[in-house]
Write a protein that holds these residues in place. Structure first.
Motif, mmCIF file in Angstrom:
data_model
loop_
_atom_site.group_PDB
_atom_site.id
_atom_site.type_symbol
_atom_site.label_atom_id
_atom_site.label_comp_id
_atom_site.label_asym_id
_atom_site.label_seq_id
_atom_site.Cartn_x
_atom_site.Cartn_y
_atom_site.Cartn_z
ATOM 1 N N LYS A 134 0.838 -1.201 0.000
ATOM 2 C CA LYS A 134 0.000 0.000 0.000
ATOM 3 C C LYS A 134 0.871 1.249 0.000
ATOM 4 C CE LYS A 134 -1.142 1.870 3.728
ATOM 5 N NZ LYS A 134 -1.609 2.144 5.119
ATOM 6 N N GLU A 135 1.873 1.267 0.861
ATOM 7 C CA GLU A 135 2.757 2.430 0.944
ATOM 8 C C GLU A 135 3.538 2.625 -0.353
ATOM 9 O OE1 GLU A 135 2.672 4.569 3.298
ATOM 10 O OE2 GLU A 135 1.464 3.427 4.732
ATOM 11 N N LEU A 136 3.999 1.531 -0.941
ATOM 12 C CA LEU A 136 4.741 1.623 -2.194
ATOM 13 C C LEU A 136 3.857 2.203 -3.297
ATOM 14 C CD1 LEU A 136 7.395 1.090 -3.658
ATOM 15 C CD2 LEU A 136 6.591 -1.234 -4.148
ATOM 16 N N ALA A 137 2.606 1.781 -3.323
ATOM 17 C CA ALA A 137 1.663 2.316 -4.311
ATOM 18 C C ALA A 137 1.477 3.820 -4.129
ATOM 19 C CB ALA A 137 0.322 1.588 -4.205
ATOM 20 N N LEU A 138 1.350 4.259 -2.889
ATOM 21 C CA LEU A 138 1.127 5.679 -2.612
ATOM 22 C C LEU A 138 2.357 6.529 -2.930
ATOM 23 C CD1 LEU A 138 -0.845 5.408 0.759
ATOM 24 C CD2 LEU A 138 -1.767 5.848 -1.524
ATOM 25 N N LEU A 139 3.538 5.898 -2.911
ATOM 26 C CA LEU A 139 4.775 6.621 -3.207
ATOM 27 C C LEU A 139 5.097 6.645 -4.697
ATOM 28 C CD1 LEU A 139 6.983 5.206 -0.304
ATOM 29 C CD2 LEU A 139 6.302 7.598 -0.580
ATOM 30 N N THR A 140 4.287 5.960 -5.490
ATOM 31 C CA THR A 140 4.554 5.800 -6.918
ATOM 32 C C THR A 140 3.682 6.733 -7.745
ATOM 33 O OG1 THR A 140 5.118 3.477 -6.542
ATOM 34 C CG2 THR A 140 4.617 4.120 -8.804
ATOM 35 N N ASP A 141 4.294 7.490 -8.643
ATOM 36 C CA ASP A 141 3.556 8.455 -9.462
ATOM 37 C C ASP A 141 2.942 7.826 -10.706
ATOM 38 O OD1 ASP A 141 4.121 10.593 -7.755
ATOM 39 O OD2 ASP A 141 6.045 10.977 -8.727
ATOM 40 N N ASN A 142 3.619 6.847 -11.288
ATOM 41 C CA ASN A 142 3.110 6.213 -12.501
ATOM 42 C C ASN A 142 1.863 5.392 -12.180
ATOM 43 O OD1 ASN A 142 3.066 3.621 -14.360
ATOM 44 N ND2 ASN A 142 4.101 5.248 -15.525
ATOM 45 N N MET A 143 0.733 5.724 -12.843
ATOM 46 C CA MET A 143 -0.533 5.085 -12.506
ATOM 47 C C MET A 143 -0.557 3.594 -12.830
ATOM 48 S SD MET A 143 -2.435 7.261 -10.960
ATOM 49 C CE MET A 143 -0.904 7.833 -10.211
ATOM 50 N N GLU A 144 0.070 3.207 -13.909
ATOM 51 C CA GLU A 144 0.095 1.782 -14.270
ATOM 52 C C GLU A 144 0.876 0.979 -13.237
ATOM 53 O OE1 GLU A 144 1.586 -1.109 -17.958
ATOM 54 O OE2 GLU A 144 1.331 1.051 -18.285
ATOM 55 N N THR A 145 2.005 1.523 -12.836
ATOM 56 C CA THR A 145 2.823 0.852 -11.818
ATOM 57 C C THR A 145 2.111 0.856 -10.469
ATOM 58 O OG1 THR A 145 4.819 1.582 -12.958
ATOM 59 C CG2 THR A 145 5.077 0.807 -10.702
ATOM 60 N N ARG A 146 1.465 1.973 -10.155
ATOM 61 C CA ARG A 146 0.721 2.052 -8.893
ATOM 62 C C ARG A 146 -0.363 0.982 -8.833
ATOM 63 N NH1 ARG A 146 -1.791 7.648 -6.682
ATOM 64 N NH2 ARG A 146 0.436 8.012 -6.322
ATOM 65 N N GLU A 147 -1.089 0.805 -9.918
ATOM 66 C CA GLU A 147 -2.144 -0.212 -9.935
ATOM 67 C C GLU A 147 -1.565 -1.607 -9.758
ATOM 68 O OE1 GLU A 147 -6.222 -1.354 -12.333
ATOM 69 O OE2 GLU A 147 -4.693 -0.163 -13.361
ATOM 70 N N GLU A 152 -0.906 -6.211 -6.037
ATOM 71 C CA GLU A 152 -0.023 -7.051 -5.219
ATOM 72 C C GLU A 152 -0.486 -7.006 -3.763
ATOM 73 O OE1 GLU A 152 2.450 -9.130 -5.519
ATOM 74 O OE2 GLU A 152 2.799 -8.972 -7.669
ATOM 75 N N GLY A 153 -0.773 -5.806 -3.260
ATOM 76 C CA GLY A 153 -1.227 -5.670 -1.884
ATOM 77 C C GLY A 153 -2.529 -6.401 -1.632
ATOM 78 N N LEU A 154 -3.454 -6.296 -2.577
ATOM 79 C CA LEU A 154 -4.747 -6.968 -2.425
ATOM 80 C C LEU A 154 -4.605 -8.481 -2.440
ATOM 81 C CD1 LEU A 154 -6.911 -4.651 -4.704
ATOM 82 C CD2 LEU A 154 -7.108 -4.883 -2.221
ATOM 83 N N SER A 155 -3.560 -8.978 -3.060
ATOM 84 C CA SER A 155 -3.353 -10.431 -3.141
ATOM 85 C C SER A 155 -2.732 -11.012 -1.875
ATOM 86 C CB SER A 155 -2.461 -10.772 -4.341
ATOM 87 O OG SER A 155 -1.099 -10.441 -4.083
ATOM 88 N N LYS A 156 -2.326 -10.139 -0.940
ATOM 89 C CA LYS A 156 -1.609 -10.588 0.256
ATOM 90 C C LYS A 156 -2.513 -10.702 1.483
ATOM 91 C CE LYS A 156 2.180 -10.406 -2.157
ATOM 92 N NZ LYS A 156 2.772 -11.666 -2.689
ATOM 93 N N ASP A 157 -3.807 -10.824 1.293
ATOM 94 C CA ASP A 157 -4.759 -10.956 2.400
ATOM 95 C C ASP A 157 -4.590 -9.824 3.412
ATOM 96 O OD1 ASP A 157 -6.824 -12.078 3.880
ATOM 97 O OD2 ASP A 157 -5.490 -13.393 5.017
ATOM 98 N N PRO A 158 -4.788 -8.572 2.969
ATOM 99 C CA PRO A 158 -4.539 -7.424 3.849
ATOM 100 C C PRO A 158 -5.571 -7.274 4.956
ATOM 101 C CG PRO A 158 -5.570 -6.693 1.816
ATOM 102 C CD PRO A 158 -5.276 -8.158 1.639
#
Length: 213
Positions: A134-147, A152-158
């Motif tokens: 989640k934090e990595l996504a929020l730190l990433t500007d590129n929308m494709e990479t963020r998604e 990945e986060g959603l797949s880890k049983d958050p």
């Protein structure tokens, strides 16, 4: 639900927080325990007691009081859901001891490069730790990479709070890509899911309003 909090309990809680911020953890714990004795159904002192024990390195007691906080506020209370996810994982051997304390350094620093360094270190050693994605996504500007990081986060049983933030951000990305109906479906599902925290339900409603214009 709003509740009436005893004025003396509130005063003790405030004093405890000031002592904790000054590093006087033992005195802070004593004040928090007094506040709890007066107002045992108030989640806040338990939450701060959990955090104080976390700072003291007593992860078992921290977990105990985060569990109590969650029992009083099952729909979410600040970072309780993520704390439980992390500390329960540590207790079970899924995550290394001290991981949650290290993860919290992301919140404590304003340096974006330092945040990124902490996140990358966590994921290099504990790739199944959903909050770091989640934090990595929020730190990433590129929308494709963020998604990609969101998925990945959603797949880890958050935990519930992390899942909500991930889905909120996914809905925003999907909407910006021109898929308004899909974004609204993600948000509607999130709002109606009993697992979703109260805070994330309110955020999702705000995003729905923004998307609908």
């Amino acid at each position: 639900m709003e509740q009436s909090i005893d004025a003396k309990a509130q005063k003790l809680h405030l004093e405890a927080r000031e002592l904790g911020q000054a590093g006087n953890y033992e005195a802070s714990v004593a004040k928090l325990e007094q506040a709890i004795a007066i107002q045992p159904d108030w989640a806040y002192p338990y939450y701060d007691l959990a955090f104080t024990y976390l700072l003291k390195g007593d992860f078992d007691k921290a977990l105990q009081f985060y569990q109590k906080t969650d029992s009083l506020q099952p729909k979410g209370f600040f970072t309780t859901k993520t704390a439980l996810y992390s500390l329960q994982g540590e207790a079970a051997g899924k995550f290394p001891k001290g991981l949650y304390g290290y993860y919290l350094q992301i919140e404590w620093t304003e340096d974006a490069d330092k945040k990124f360094e902490i996140v990358k270190t966590i994921l290099a050693n504990v790739p199944d730790f959903a909050p770091a994605w989640k934090e990595l996504a929020l730190l990433t500007d590129n929308m494709e990479t963020r998604e990609k990081y969101i998925d990945e986060g959603l797949s880890k049983d958050p935990d519930a709070d992390t899942q909500g933030i991930l889905l909120l951000n996914k809905a925003v990305i999907v909407n910006e890509a021109g898929n308004k109906e899909e974004a609204l479906q993600i948000l509607t599902t999130l709002i109606n899911d009993p697992y979703t925290t109260t805070g994330n339900v309110e955020l999702a409603k705000m995003v729905v309003t923004q998307i609908k214009g």
